[in-house]
Every structure is written in structure tokens, then in C-alpha cells.
Design an enzyme around this catalytic site. Structure first.
Site, PDB file in Angstrom:
ATOM      1  N   LYS A 191      10.176  -3.810   3.500  1.00 59.91           N
ATOM      2  CA  LYS A 191      10.964  -2.609   3.187  1.00 59.91           C
ATOM      3  C   LYS A 191      10.372  -1.473   4.001  1.00 59.91           C
ATOM      4  O   LYS A 191       9.378  -0.870   3.644  1.00 59.91           O
ATOM      5  CB  LYS A 191      10.907  -2.299   1.693  1.00 59.91           C
ATOM      6  CG  LYS A 191      12.141  -1.544   1.151  1.00 59.91           C
ATOM      7  CD  LYS A 191      12.350  -0.155   1.726  1.00 59.91           C
ATOM      8  CE  LYS A 191      11.430   0.848   1.075  1.00 59.91           C
ATOM      9  NZ  LYS A 191      11.717   2.252   1.569  1.00 59.91           N
TER      10      LYS A 191
ATOM     11  N   GLU B 206      -3.353   0.547   0.541  1.00 60.99           N
ATOM     12  CA  GLU B 206      -4.063   1.573   1.300  1.00 60.99           C
ATOM     13  C   GLU B 206      -3.308   2.857   1.022  1.00 60.99           C
ATOM     14  O   GLU B 206      -2.174   3.033   1.454  1.00 60.99           O
ATOM     15  CB  GLU B 206      -4.086   1.229   2.790  1.00 60.99           C
ATOM     16  CG  GLU B 206      -5.076   2.075   3.589  1.00 60.99           C
ATOM     17  CD  GLU B 206      -4.411   3.281   4.229  1.00 60.99           C
ATOM     18  OE1 GLU B 206      -4.525   4.380   3.639  1.00 60.99           O
ATOM     19  OE2 GLU B 206      -3.801   3.135   5.294  1.00 60.99           O
TER      20      GLU B 206
ATOM     21  N   CYS C 208      -3.483   9.185   7.190  1.00 63.71           N
ATOM     22  CA  CYS C 208      -4.203   9.135   5.913  1.00 63.71           C
ATOM     23  C   CYS C 208      -5.698   9.348   6.085  1.00 63.71           C
ATOM     24  O   CYS C 208      -6.390   9.745   5.140  1.00 63.71           O
ATOM     25  CB  CYS C 208      -3.941   7.801   5.228  1.00 63.71           C
ATOM     26  SG  CYS C 208      -4.360   6.362   6.246  1.00 63.71           S
TER      27      CYS C 208
ATOM     28  N   GLU D  34      -3.965  16.139  -1.240  1.00 61.03           N
ATOM     29  CA  GLU D  34      -3.569  15.668   0.090  1.00 61.03           C
ATOM     30  C   GLU D  34      -2.323  16.414   0.559  1.00 61.03           C
ATOM     31  O   GLU D  34      -1.294  16.409  -0.120  1.00 61.03           O
ATOM     32  CB  GLU D  34      -3.303  14.166   0.072  1.00 61.03           C
ATOM     33  CG  GLU D  34      -3.010  13.608   1.455  1.00 61.03           C
ATOM     34  CD  GLU D  34      -2.770  12.105   1.446  1.00 61.03           C
ATOM     35  OE1 GLU D  34      -3.176  11.438   2.415  1.00 61.03           O
ATOM     36  OE2 GLU D  34      -2.173  11.600   0.485  1.00 61.03           O
TER      37      GLU D  34
END
Length: 492
Positions: free
Chosen positions: A186, A262, A296, A396
């Protein structure tokens, strides 16, 4: 505009369909959504919007393929196929790089030098790596011999992010195929194009029908949730935002799927006074602003030892001002466009929060005047004067925004670095060898770089601690997830 620029480079945007059982197909209900170029706000094409029905068809195809020709391939034959995928990616590098840039808004120079070559290398690496893996055997006195064998985990669901689309997709797909699994992918709805082409590439490389399936769509109440809930998906590998990871975990719990995550990061970049500031600044520019800060592992929390704090800020801001924000197709561009209007607004909101929390915007925080009507651009932004407990320091942001905070002692900066829900990566800059080992050992993160950043050896473990991930990828660590280890005991 898009057609003229892209046609001049012999690449055209495509409409993205699902790839199921070796065929490109539309959604059963015919639904589509638009794919937008974030650098121009223009429509690149349409994307088939899948859901439960398309996921079910893809899972059925993948389950059948587990027992088909793919299972019967020898290790050498499987290695040839996997290596061929990497070869074809390199043959189509220019095309894939252009399409990645159109989807993401990142500079074409970055897609050409990093994303696509690394995607190919992921397949080449695991093609080589699986030839040397083995298992273990134990002799139980003179009573028995125990030996272990590896078998595929089964049907793997891969849910991919939008920041490094092909690079991170192939980082999961290559080891999954190396272990003999089949997959249902996906892709991120914002970056569907290179994933779509990967189906064709796999077919041309000799991957049997049904082994690799790709279903486009959204997350909740769409293809994403259908994939994570499907009872015949044996494992899910997900890279993305922590909140989404929690939702997937709840969905996967019903059938006890294996999970590899992750997730997000709010990574510390720790700079001691004895480090080489010129080297530090050159790398910190990358770890702060490469890919528009949409990585990230970006070091968005910069901690500088007080004796060199002012000197660092002066040099760092001067160099950051030299970065060119602009058209991703221009070779001079360093910082392209953010991925979408929604994300642009989110990143901008943190700059306003920083002001409310008493922060000072040294540079950036706005869109260049000449780009305001073109796309979702934001200048590299450096913020000072914030307390460690401020939201901008703790949450973040995933954009070209960093905070710089001074520190006085080693103990203090370790405490600051570890005071977070995240634990993905960290960088430590020092020429003191003992300090380097000591601080790296104390940092709560899955990977710590000393005097560098983003330097990867694919044999090593990669993943996060705390809310930055579950499990490890890379080398044998990744293969563990994509295989089941069976022990066989023979009585003598």
C-alpha cells in the site's frame, strides 16, 4: 507547464492503477483521486482508489503465489530475479528519478543521486546477502541432532511513506522477496507513481504473477486499514508516523500479525566544543534540511556546547542562507517543495507556535516571495531561545525547521537528548575518543552516528527505540522478520 518540462526530459506523468496478480487494473467501483505535484500544485494524473475489495483480491493472489512457481525457484534462480530488479531500476534511473521528483517535490538532483541508486542497491545487496546466510545445528550428546531451517513468513503487507518512496519501499520488498515471501504493497497516497512502475519492473525481471501486488488508496476506512485487518496477511512492515503505527497495531492484534515498525524521530545532534566546526556545519546543513527536512532521521534538535554556541550559530545561519529554495528540476536547487498543502500548513503552524513559546526565528519561517503562488515551499528555518519543554523542541515537525540550544556539561546534554518519547537516531560530534564512546553508549536511540550522519552499512541493524519503532531492519536482522525459523529434532 508540467508536460513541456517533463517531455523535454522524455518522461511523462502516468495515471496509477493497482497492480494485482501481474495485471494493472482499475478499482472495482471505478473511484480515483488526483495526484498533485507539490512544486506546482498542478495535477499529474489520477490514482485508482482501492479499498477492501482490491486488498482482498491482492491477498488472494499473493496467497496463491506462495504455492506457485515462486516457491519452486532455487536460491540461485531467486537471486537472479532479485538482482535483475535492481538492474532494471538502474536502467530506468532517469525516468524513475523524474517521476519521484514530480510526486514528492524533492530536488531532481537528490532523487537521481540518492533515492533511485539506493533503491537498486537494496536489491543488489540482498541478492548477494542471502547466498551466505545459514542456520544452526546442535548435537544433544548422542541422543539427537537438532537443526533449523528458514521458511517464508508468508504474505507480507508493506505500508510505505511518502518522503523516500521508492528507496524505503525497496528496503522492505528486497528482503521480503529474498526470503521467498509474497507481498501486498500500500504506497503512500501522495506518492504513488514509482511504486506503480515497480510492478512492471518486477514483472520484467521475472517475478511470477501474484508475488508482488500493489493497491493504492488511503489509510483509515480504505486500503490501509483493510490491509492491516486482513486475516490472511501474516506480517506488516510499516514506515511512517507514530500515531499511524499505533492504529495499525490495534488492527493487526486481532490476528496476531508480526510487526516491523520504523516510526518517527526527534533526533538530537550533539556538538561538543572540541569538534571541527566546519565539518560539523557542512553535515548539519544536510541533517537539518536535506529533502526539505522530511527525513525521519533528520537532526532537528541541535545541542551546542556553550563555548562554541555563538560561533556555530553565526556560521550555521550564514551557510543556511546560501541554500537555494526553488524549482526541484533546477540543478541549483537545494530545498524543494513540501509534500502537500496540508503538511505545509502543519509545518508552518509550528513556526507560529515557536513564536508563541518565546522563540526567535533567526532565519526562514516563510515562503520565498517568488514562490508563493507556485507550490508548497518553505525556507530553511533556525529557531533559538526555546526551553527544552517547548512543543517545537519535543514534537516531530518533519520539515526544514531546527532548534538550537546551548548546553554546559556532558551529563546535561545526555539528559536533554534522552528526554523524549522518540529514540530513532542521534549524532555526536567530538574529537575526544573516550567521550565519543561514552556519550554514544548513553544515548537512547537505535543508531548513533559519531562525527557523521546518514552513513549506512546495510549489514547493520537499523530501527528505533521507545516510540520510534519495533524490531530491526538490515542484513540478518531484517531477514529474521521475513522468515520463520523451524527447529527439526532427529532422534539418533
Amino acid at each position: 507547464m508540467i508536460e513541456q518540462v517533463v517531455a523535454s526530459k522524455k518522461v511523462k506523468p502516468i495515471d496509477c492503477q493497482h497492480y494485482i496478480n501481474g495485471q494493472y487494473v482499475p478499482s472495482i467501483n471505478g473511484k480515483t483521486f488526483e495526484n498533485i505535484n507539490p512544486a506546482t500544485k498542478e495535477v499529474l494524473g489520477t490514482v485508482a482508489e482501492g479499498g477492501k475489495e482490491e486488498i482482498d483480491l491482492a491477498v488472494q493472489a499473493a496467497k496463491r503465489a506462495l504455492k506457485g512457481p515462486w516457491k519452486k525457484l532455487s536460491t540461485d534462480e531467486r537471486i537472479k530475479v532479485i538482482r535483475k530488479i535492481g538492474d532494471i531500476i538502474l536502467e530506468r534511473k532517469d525516468e524513475l528519478a523524474m517521476l519521484e521528483t514530480l510526486d514528492t517535490g524533492k530536488p531532481l538532483s537528490l532523487a537521481s543521486s540518492l533515492d533511485i541508486p539506493r533503491a537498486a542497491y537494496n536489491f543488489h545487496f540482498f541478492a548477494d546477502y542471502i547466498r551466505g546466510i545459514g542456520t544452526e545445528a546442535f548435537e544433544t550428546d548422542s541422543t539427537a541432532i537438532n537443526y533449523s531451517v528458514r521458511r517464508p513468513t508468508g504474505v507480507i503487507g508493506i505500508i510505505n511513506p511518502w518522503n523516500l518512496p521508492l528507496l524505503l519501499l525497496t528496503w522492505k520488498l528486497a528482503p521480503a522477496l529474498a526470503m521467498g515471501n509474497t507481498v501486498v504493497i500500500k504506497p503512500a497516497e501522495l506518492t504513488p507513481t514509482t511504486a506503480t512502475l515497480l510492478g512492471e519492473i518486477c514483472r520484467d525481471a521475472g517475478v511470477p504473477d501474484g508475488v508482488v501486488n500493489i493497491v493504492h488508496g488511503f489509510g483509515p476506512n480504505s486500503a490501509g486499514s483493510a490491509l492491516s485487518e486482513h486475516p490472511n496477511i501474516d506480517a506488516i512492515s510499516f514506515t511512517g508516523e507514530t500515531t499511524t503505527g499505533k492504529i495499525i497495531m490495534k488492527s493487526a492484534a486481532e490476528s496476531l500479525k508480526k510487526l516491523s515498525y520504523e516510526l518517527g524521530g526527534k533526533n538530537p545532534n550533539i556538538i561538543f566544543a572540541d569538534s571541527d566546526l566546519d565539518e560539523v556545519i557542512e553535515t548539519t546543513l544536510k541533517s537539518s534540511f536535506v529533502n526539505q527536512g522530511e527525513v525521519c532521521m533528520c537532526g532537528s534538535r541541535i545541542y551546542v556546547e556553550r563555548p562554541v554556541y555563538d560561533q556555530f550559530l553565526e556560521k550555521f545561519t550564514a551557510k543556511a542562507k546560501e541554500l537555494v529554495v526553488g524549482d526541484p528540476l533546477d540543478s541549483k536547487t537545494n530545498v524543494g517543495a513540501l509534500i502537500s498543502e496540508e503538511h505545509y500548513n502543519r509545518v508552518k503552524s509550528y513556526i507560529e507556535i515557536a513564536k508563541e513559546e518565546g522563540g526567535e526565528i533567526l532565519i526562514g519561517g516563510k515562503t520565498p516571495e517568488e514562490l508563493k503562488d507556485k507550490g508548497y515551499y518553505l525556507e530553511p528555518t533556525i529557531i533559538v531561545g526555546l526551553d527544552h519543554n517547548c512543543r517545537v523542541v519535543r514534537e516531530e515537525i518533519f520539515g526544514p525547521v531546527v532548534t538550537v540550544i546551548p548546553f554546559d556539561t556532558e551529563e546535561e546534554v545526555i539528559e536533554l537528548a534522552n528526554d523524549t518519547y522518540y529514540g530513532l537516531s542521534a549524532s555526536v560530534w567530538t574529537n575526544n575518543l573516550r567521550r565519543a564512546h561514552r556519550v554514544a553508549g548513553e544515548i537512547e536511540a537505535g543508531i548513533v552516528w559519531v562525527n557523521t550522519w546518514f552513513l549506512r552499512d546495510l549489514r547493520t541493524p537499523f530501527g528505533g527505540t521507545k516510540q520510534s519503532g519495533i524490531g530491526r531492519e538490515g542484513g540478518a536482522h531484517g531477514l529474521e522478520f521475513y522468515s520463520e525459523l523451524k527447529n527439526i529434532c532427529i532422534k539418533l
